[in-house]
Design an enzyme around this catalytic site. Sequence first.
Site, PDB file in Angstrom:
ATOM      1  N   SER A 199       3.924  -0.274  -5.088  1.00 15.46           N
ATOM      2  CA  SER A 199       3.227   0.825  -4.413  1.00 15.46           C
ATOM      3  C   SER A 199       1.819   0.996  -4.952  1.00 15.46           C
ATOM      4  CB  SER A 199       4.016   2.119  -4.626  1.00 15.46           C
ATOM      5  OG  SER A 199       3.258   3.233  -4.213  1.00 15.46           O
ATOM      6  N   TYR A 223       8.054   8.507 -10.597  1.00 19.45           N
ATOM      7  CA  TYR A 223       8.255   7.502  -9.540  1.00 19.45           C
ATOM      8  C   TYR A 223       7.216   6.387  -9.698  1.00 19.45           C
ATOM      9  CZ  TYR A 223       7.213   5.214  -5.150  1.00 19.45           C
ATOM     10  OH  TYR A 223       6.920   4.258  -4.212  1.00 19.45           O
ATOM     11  N   LYS A 236       7.469   2.184 -10.902  1.00 23.89           N
ATOM     12  CA  LYS A 236       6.887   1.028 -10.199  1.00 23.89           C
ATOM     13  C   LYS A 236       6.033   0.213 -11.159  1.00 23.89           C
ATOM     14  CE  LYS A 236       8.644   1.570  -6.115  1.00 23.89           C
ATOM     15  NZ  LYS A 236       9.672   0.645  -5.623  1.00 23.89           N
TER      16      LYS A 236
END
Length: 345
Positions: free
Chosen positions: A125, A150, A154
């Site tokens: 992302s 989050y 990643k």
Amino acid sequence: MKILVTGGTGFIGSHTVVELQQKGYEVVIIDNLSTSVKEVLYSIEKITGILPEFHEFDLCNEYLTAKFFDNNKDIKGVIHFAAHKAVGESVEKPLKYYRNNLFSLINIMQCMNEHQIKNLVFSSSCTVYGQATELPVTEKTSIQKAFSPYGHTKQISEEIIECSVKSSGIKATLLRYFNPIGAHETALIGELPIGVPNNLVPFITQTAIGKRENLNVFGNDYNTPDGTCIRDYIHVVDLAKAHIIAFERMFNNLSKSDCEIFNIGTGKGYTVLEAIRSFEKVSGKKLNFKFAKRRQGDIEKVWADTTYANNELGWKAEKDIDDMMLSAWKWEVELSNKVKIRHKA
Ligand code: WQD
């Protein structure tokens, strides 16, 4: 040729399964249905005529994951979507995100290693860039401290993959998504948030269809042309296609290293207000929205430099913001028709 798609009943996963099947690949899905529904399989079948093979279990379960690979030795590649992805929830429940997103990746890579499965496409992302100091961001733009657990998962996942490929002989391609939105042209699959949507576009379409009172625009005092945040919105089908191209690049030994990274965006940034105007134009609906305070964790602006993906992958996003918004609106209308039919039944 058999490809494993983890998280294949999810938003991006389901659109990628459709593209894979339409290119002649045999697809097997693993999903624990924690944030998706099994009915997506039948919608995929309606589009392609093929019901994907489906296994429901949690990839954090090392035993079940190993058993699956023992029984499926003909897999030629893995496209790994399965992960939690709600930025706000990750701030409230960080350990849920670290456990789920990292344990599932480690189990998958261990099994690929044991079964000599060579090709991994990983769902990363643009969040890894944080608030980039230079725009547009290229794959060489320095990684900033993540704004959320989050985004941190990643970043850690990318490092786990980069460190593991050398010793395992696995080749990996990390696709850094920008903001995936929209839906398949058939309006049979699309974004299916459970509960109140976190993301902008499903909140827009649910407001327009009457499911939500109004949209809150989080902040209009940013240093942007109209004060609202800028994002690089990309159509989910353009994004899905990039995964197949990435797999085939590795499978055909065209990769230039054992771990390649690509920005998958359109290269255009739109403010929240511009996105709203586009939606109003294509839907003919006047959107009920008001300005609210900034959302914690939001970065001000990000959009991609997609030169590398365009030149190296030979991939380029084809759909523009109006296409994306119209497809999202058609999907929302389809969803509401389904609910009406269910109420009548
Ligand atoms: C976009 C813009 C909000 C909702 C995150 C993840 C990213 C990806 C997509 C997983 C922001 C504004 C939003 C609302 C608003 N996740 N907004 N009102 O946060 O850019 O990206 O989701 O793949 O990795 O980081 O997406 O759609 O939540 O927000 O004003 O009700 O819309 O402030 O500026 P985001 P988003």
